[in-house]
Design a protein around this motif. Structure first.
Motif, PDB file in Angstrom:
ATOM      1  N   PHE A 363       0.962  -1.099   0.124  1.00 12.22           N
ATOM      2  CA  PHE A 363      -0.052  -0.129  -0.016  1.00 12.22           C
ATOM      3  C   PHE A 363       0.860   1.330  -0.084  1.00 12.22           C
ATOM      4  O   PHE A 363       2.005   1.451   0.732  1.00 12.22           O
ATOM      5  CB  PHE A 363      -0.723  -0.077   1.289  1.00 12.22           C
ATOM      6  N   SER A 364       0.480   2.275  -0.681  1.00 11.85           N
ATOM      7  CA  SER A 364       1.080   3.262  -0.695  1.00 11.85           C
ATOM      8  C   SER A 364       0.336   4.527   0.082  1.00 11.85           C
ATOM      9  O   SER A 364      -0.880   4.098   0.625  1.00 11.85           O
ATOM     10  CB  SER A 364       1.263   3.972  -2.143  1.00 11.85           C
ATOM     11  N   VAL A 365       1.065   5.555   0.368  1.00  8.28           N
ATOM     12  CA  VAL A 365       0.305   6.564   0.711  1.00  8.28           C
ATOM     13  C   VAL A 365      -0.342   7.536  -0.246  1.00  8.28           C
ATOM     14  O   VAL A 365       0.260   8.231  -1.111  1.00  8.28           O
ATOM     15  CB  VAL A 365       1.283   7.594   1.778  1.00  8.28           C
ATOM     16  N   VAL A 366      -1.518   7.860  -0.075  1.00  9.68           N
ATOM     17  CA  VAL A 366      -2.257   8.883  -1.097  1.00  9.68           C
ATOM     18  C   VAL A 366      -1.770  10.400  -1.075  1.00  9.68           C
ATOM     19  O   VAL A 366      -2.509  11.112  -0.271  1.00  9.68           O
ATOM     20  CB  VAL A 366      -3.668   8.673  -1.198  1.00  9.68           C
ATOM     21  N   ILE A 367      -0.672  10.529  -1.675  1.00 12.58           N
ATOM     22  CA  ILE A 367      -0.267  12.187  -1.667  1.00 12.58           C
ATOM     23  C   ILE A 367       0.127  12.291  -3.269  1.00 12.58           C
ATOM     24  O   ILE A 367       0.260  11.376  -4.123  1.00 12.58           O
ATOM     25  CB  ILE A 367       0.827  12.287  -0.707  1.00 12.58           C
ATOM     26  N   ARG A 368       0.425  13.502  -3.323  1.00 11.77           N
ATOM     27  CA  ARG A 368       0.765  14.095  -4.628  1.00 11.77           C
ATOM     28  C   ARG A 368      -0.289  13.286  -5.692  1.00 11.77           C
ATOM     29  O   ARG A 368       0.104  12.655  -7.147  1.00 11.77           O
ATOM     30  CB  ARG A 368       2.010  13.704  -5.233  1.00 11.77           C
ATOM     31  N   SER A 369      -1.597  13.564  -5.258  1.00 12.57           N
ATOM     32  CA  SER A 369      -2.698  12.808  -5.920  1.00 12.57           C
ATOM     33  C   SER A 369      -3.939  13.597  -6.261  1.00 12.57           C
ATOM     34  O   SER A 369      -4.150  14.495  -5.419  1.00 12.57           O
ATOM     35  CB  SER A 369      -2.934  11.478  -5.341  1.00 12.57           C
ATOM     36  N   ILE A 370      -4.340  13.461  -7.309  1.00  7.31           N
ATOM     37  CA  ILE A 370      -5.758  14.025  -7.697  1.00  7.31           C
ATOM     38  C   ILE A 370      -6.904  13.066  -7.479  1.00  7.31           C
ATOM     39  O   ILE A 370      -6.808  12.204  -7.753  1.00  7.31           O
ATOM     40  CB  ILE A 370      -5.788  14.515  -9.324  1.00  7.31           C
ATOM     41  N   ILE A 371      -7.980  13.520  -6.809  1.00  5.43           N
ATOM     42  CA  ILE A 371      -9.139  12.953  -6.537  1.00  5.43           C
ATOM     43  C   ILE A 371     -10.117  13.445  -7.333  1.00  5.43           C
ATOM     44  O   ILE A 371     -10.433  14.675  -7.156  1.00  5.43           O
ATOM     45  CB  ILE A 371      -9.499  12.774  -4.984  1.00  5.43           C
ATOM     46  N   ALA A 372     -10.899  12.816  -8.025  1.00  3.14           N
ATOM     47  CA  ALA A 372     -12.189  13.365  -8.864  1.00  3.14           C
ATOM     48  C   ALA A 372     -13.272  12.367  -8.957  1.00  3.14           C
ATOM     49  O   ALA A 372     -13.164  11.425  -8.801  1.00  3.14           O
ATOM     50  CB  ALA A 372     -11.426  13.518 -10.394  1.00  3.14           C
ATOM     51  N   ASP A 373     -14.557  13.148  -9.307  1.00  5.70           N
ATOM     52  CA  ASP A 373     -15.734  12.525  -9.409  1.00  5.70           C
ATOM     53  C   ASP A 373     -16.537  13.174 -10.538  1.00  5.70           C
ATOM     54  O   ASP A 373     -16.678  14.371 -10.886  1.00  5.70           O
ATOM     55  CB  ASP A 373     -16.673  12.991  -8.126  1.00  5.70           C
TER      56      ASP A 373
END
Length: 414
Positions: A363-373
């Protein structure tokens, strides 16, 4: 994970992007991961593709022994401790979102490997995918706090440090935007060009997407061995080898950065000890300096041997969220984070990865990440840094901008 006896040569360039476009049309869930050939302690993410239609219930996530892929949102902390998340959410996100893959590929430079024979029709359909000529990648994003508000919050946190309520706090700010149309698959592959990271991942969960260029591992389990790799300590890359070497020396010599890293390394040692055999927790590497496309980062590696009867859920409940995204001590610091931040983190600073049939996982850490709907036509991303008593609020603000540079470039169309 299962063996991969079937091999298929890649038919064309950008085949992986075509694969994701095909999966988007045929599956409710899919994930693509890449380690981008990074040299990373205990290896980066393997290059995998997973696709399926079955979303798992919470009991299936924790109790069934099968391959599963997904996200644990930061707000799952509220199930582990007596905490809450009352800040504004950009759009609702499930705290746990996992699916069971029915199609699994392992990829490398030569081709794709599968545990079962791939129907020829699938391969033909994938190859026939037309890549969009002008995909919509840009989106106007706005900060959720002003620079002055950010600076005031840092001072508030430093007052909490003086009061003895925290020693180090990972304080984050968010940027959000809305769009008429946006192409998450093309955006991910463009992001991966701009910033090739060891834990790159694209995850689709129905209408919600995660585009991750993460440099950080949360946890990896192989057999009875468990490792955590907190990142604390950042400096920009130099413009030439000499400047790069100079910046590397600045980072490794910084008492502030070493203190930040050491506090979180100690926190992770304590977290791992809760599920590990007595005396087995050790620091394999302290203050390792690793190069990434735009920054140098200080990474420490902590390992242990887990106890004989310990489940995936036991491990998560003992260690989540990653200490590098909270600070220390963990519980009181998360309460301060909730007071000082103005947004609900959601998937940001949670964990993304997979667990296989042998209960090994990565598992990675969710950083430097875009979250979209794509249904509500909104996206956001968070970025943060460690606030200590000797931190400069202005420098921490600048560090956040440095970390988010590739995301800004993508969304601004630079």
């Amino acid at each position: 994970m299962k063996s991969y006896p079937f091999f298929y040569s890649l038919y064309s360039s950008r085949w992986e992007e075509k694969l994701c476009l095909w999966a988007d049309k045929n599956f409710r869930f899919f994930a693509f991961t890449s380690g981008n050939n990074h040299v990373y302690p205990s290896q980066p993410f393997d290059s995998f593709f997973f696709a399926g239609n079955k979303e798992l219930s919470e009991s299936e996530i924790w109790q069934t022994v099968k391959l599963k892929v997904g996200v644990i949102g930061y707000d799952y902390k509220n199930r582990i401790e007596k905490l809450n998340s009352d800040n504004l959410e950009f759009f609702p996100l499930p705290e746990l979102c996992f699916f069971e893959p029915e199609l699994i590929f392992k990829l490398d430079a030569k081709g794709i490997y599968s545990s079962s024979e791939i129907p020829k029709a699938y391969l033909n359909e994938i190859e026939a995918q037309i890549l969009p000529a002008n995909p919509s990648l840009s989106c106007q994003v706005s900060p959720q706090v002003t620079r002055d508000e950010y600076l005031r919050s840092v001072l508030n946190i430093q007052n909490e440090i003086l009061e003895g309520n925290t020693y180090e706090t990972n304080f984050c700010q968010a940027f959000s935007g809305s769009f008429a149309s946006w192409a998450p698959i093309a955006a991910f592959f463009r992001l991966n060009e701009l910033s090739k990271m060891p834990f790159a991942a694209l995850f689709k969960a129905k209408n919600q997407w995660l585009l991750s260029a993460s440099p950080e591992r949360f946890l990896k389990k192989t057999g009875s061995k468990l490792i955590a790799q907190p990142i604390k300590g950042t400096i920009k890359r130099g413009l030439n080898p000499e400047e790069d070497a100079e910046n590397r020396e600045k980072l490794i010599s910084s008492e502030k950065e070493r203190a930040e890293n050491l506090m979180i390394t100690d926190l992770m040692r304590n977290d791992l000890a809760r599920v590990s055999k007595t005396g087995s927790v050790r620091v394999e590497e302290l203050f390792g300096i690793y190069p990434f496309p735009r920054v140098l980062q200080m990474i420490s590696t902590v390992s242990s041997e887990i106890k004989d009867v310990v489940t995936f859920e036991n491990i998560i409940r003992a260690t989540f969220p990653m200490g590098s995204m909270t600070g220390a001590p963990k519980i009181s610091t998360m309460k301060i984070i909730e007071r000082e931040e103005c947004f609900r983190r959601g998937w940001f600073s949670g964990a993304f990865g997979w667990i296989d049939e042998n209960e090994d996982f990565d598992f990675s850490v969710v950083i430097r990440s875009i979250i979209a709907d794509l249904e509500v036509k909104k996206l956001y991303f968070g970025v943060g840094s460690a606030i200590t008593i000797d931190a400069s609020a202005e420098q921490e603000y600048d560090e956040c901008e440095l970390k988010a540079q590739a995301l800004f470039e993508l969304l601004r169309g630079n």
